[in-house]
Design an enzyme around this catalytic site. Structure first.
Site, short mmCIF file in Angstrom:
data_model
loop_
_atom_site.label_atom_id
_atom_site.label_comp_id
_atom_site.label_asym_id
_atom_site.label_seq_id
_atom_site.Cartn_x
_atom_site.Cartn_y
_atom_site.Cartn_z
CG ASN A 245 -1.94 1.12 1.17
OD1 ASN A 245 -1.92 1.94 0.26
ND2 ASN A 245 -2.80 1.19 2.16
CG ASP A 246 1.56 3.16 3.65
OD1 ASP A 246 0.48 3.60 3.21
OD2 ASP A 246 1.74 2.83 4.83
CB VAL A 247 5.95 0.48 -0.87
CG1 VAL A 247 6.48 0.24 0.54
CG2 VAL A 247 5.15 -0.69 -1.36
#
Lengths: 98, 459
Positions: B381-383
């Site tokens: 997700n965040d990456v």
């Protein structure tokens, strides 16, 4: 040079050597690297043996040393075995099958 | 006469450890490295057992036996997904060993000056790493809640406990005969270890595990100073620098500082930024996804912790096989902090028999996304959040990301629209070219594989 000075020199050189070596390790292998250095840090077993087996060991230091030998042996044995188990899985494309 | 052999054994052991790490630089030589490390350890243990100071063996041998009886089953039974927990557990064991040795040495000799300083450092680092690693183990094993726990004045309390421990440590260095202080010193170190990990969330585990690795090594090195043993100093320094470098790499991959990781408690500050505006997304079925993948020439798969949780790596390998057989170029893009420890994804995919030359690092693959037909995000997700590059006010601003949003088509396998661990909305999901594939990662990938199979039979 007294022995403490030598010890600090050894530490400094080993730390820089470590930096140079680890920088070259591929990120691909960072997990096995960590479990290998875990296994290497089981070198604490050396200190543990010296404490447990000493002639003048009091019951307290024998007990502490005994637990320390157990803990570092767990590390030593499982560290090397798991590192090898992980590395065995890394195969190139079209490489040999197990 | 025989005494002259021991220094030589120790020197050879140190050389073995150095070679072990050196050979880890490539998968081709890495297994040789393990052998070098094993030989080094064998020489060190034999060399120590033969020393004249060691007179009684029965307890040592019993301890070896118990240690092996615990260690060998761990090594063979443990599933690969549990590697982060195992690593944390192993840090705890190593740190406990050096802390106890430091304690025993203190009560045996009540040393002064340099040796007492080293002992104090060894026990402080040892005990705090031990409890911190057990806490990390608990969080990774999900015995403890994985979310960061915070309370008002937390940093103040933590620093207070740490300051007190250091203060007593310093007092002990100047007045080692005050033995009543030592148990307090131990207790404070143990408590600080717990407090250190309480505010750490799962997404920060890679950094923290690497940092604990470093502490465990430094503790062993301090033991080397206390016992005047160069082999311990060298091995500990190698371990310490390894953990330190890895945690620096992890921090850089999140564009955060050490202090921020340790005191920042990610995942709590974002509650204010949570505007839950409903935005439309496009979703697709497994059948549609299979068609798109089949028509692509190049596919980049981006795995994250969700893949590990869903155990989807084996199904993913099947998909990789089917697509590769049809001439699709499939690669995996690995973000440095994907998963719960450095290199976590690589190990899982290697376990599933994905060839390691298909696992590509972030810097190498980022330039290729614009020429990639499909980027398939699975459990990450965040990456892949473009806000890290575009939105200066985002909590993850400046974090290097995999540029999945530059691919022609983006597909995201996800359970639902809930934001990821850091609680940050991801604009990637709302892009025009993005297809959301809702479902469990493992079962979704296996239905894609099934669809690809029927398409092959029909065509």
């Amino acid at each position: 040079m007294n022995k403490y000075e030598i010890a600090v020199w050894v530490f400094m050189l080993a730390a820089f050597l470590g930096f140079e070596l680890i920088r070259r390790v591929s990120p691909l292998l960072h997990t096995p690297l960590m479990s290998l250095t875990n296994a290497i840090s089981a070198i604490a077993v050396v200190g543990a043996i010296l404490i447990t087996g000493a002639k003048d060991a009091s019951p307290l230091s024998k007990t502490l040393g005994f637990i320390a030998v157990v803990a570092s042996t767990v590390n030593l044995v499982s560290g090397y075995l798991i590192t090898d188990r992980m590395l065995k899985m890394f195969k190139k494309r079209g490489g040999e099958k197990k | 006469m025989i005494e002259t052999i021991f220094p030589i054994l120790y020197i050879l052991a140190a050389a073995g450890f150095i070679l072990a790490i050196k050979w880890m630089n490539s998968p081709a030589s890495a297994r040789r490295g393990v052998v070098a490390g094993e030989v080094g350890m064998l020489l060190a243990v034999v060399g120590t057992l033969l020393r004249y100071e060691v007179v009684s063996y029965e307890w040592i041998l019993i301890a070896f036996f118990i240690g092996s009886a615990i260690g060998i089953p761990i090594a063979y039974i443990m599933p690969m997904t549990a590697v982060p927990q195992r690593t944390a557990f192993s840090h705890a064991c190593g740190a406990l060993a050096s802390a106890l040795i430091g304690t025993a040495e203190y009560y045996r000799h009540t040393p002064h000056g340099f040796v007492m300083t080293a002992l104090a450092l060894e026990t402080l680092l040892g005990f705090l790493t031990c409890t911190a690693s057990l806490m990390a183990f608990g969080k990774l094993q999900e015995i403890l809640p994985g979310r960061p726990l915070t309370f008002p004045g937390q940093n103040f309390v933590n620093l207070g406990v740490f300051g007190l421990a250091v203060g007593i440590g310093v007092t002990l260095v100047f007045a080692p005969e005050r033995t009543w202080l030592f148990p307090i010193f131990m207790l404070l170190s143990l408590v600080f270890g717990v407090l250190l990990i309480v505010p750490i969330g799962g997404a920060d585990m890679p950094t923290v595990i690497a940092l604990l690795n470093s502490y465990a090594g430094l503790s062993a090195s301090a033991m080397g100073f206390a016992l005047d043993n160069k082999l311990l100093i060298v091995a500990g320094a190698l371990d310490g620098s390894s953990g330190f470098i890895l945690s620096v790499i992890m921090c850089r991959a999140m564009n955060r500082s050490f202090t921020n990781v340790l005191f920042g408690a990610f995942g709590t500050i974002q509650s204010s930024a949570k505007q839950t505006t409903e935005r439309p997304v496009r979703s697709a079925s497994a059948e549609e996804a299979a068609e798109i993948l089949d028509a692509a020439r190049s596919v980049v798969i981006i795995p994250g912790y969700g893949m590990a949780v869903a155990q989807a790596q084996h199904k993913l390998r099947e998909m990789y096989d089917v697509l590769t057989r049809r001439g699709v170029d499939v690669r995996f893009a690995i973000h440095p902090v994907a998963g719960r420890m450095p290199g976590h994804m690589n190990v899982l995919l290697a376990e599933a028999d994905v060839p390691y030359d298909r696992l590509v690092e972030m810097d190498e693959i980022n330039g290729d996304f614009a020429r990639t037909d499909v980027a398939l995000v699975i459990g990450a997700n965040d990456v892949v959040n473009p806000a890290a590059q575009t939105d200066k006010s985002s909590p993850i601003a400046g974090m290097p990301i995999l540029r999945a949003h530059e691919a022609q088509t983006v597909m995201v396998i996800k359970r639902g629209m809930s934001p990821g661990f850091a609680g940050i909305a991801n604009d990637l999901y709302y892009m025009e070219k993005t297809l959301m594939l809702f479902g469990d990662a493992k079962s979704f990938v296996s239905s894609i594989v099934k669809e690809l199979g029927t398409a092959a039979a029909a065509g």
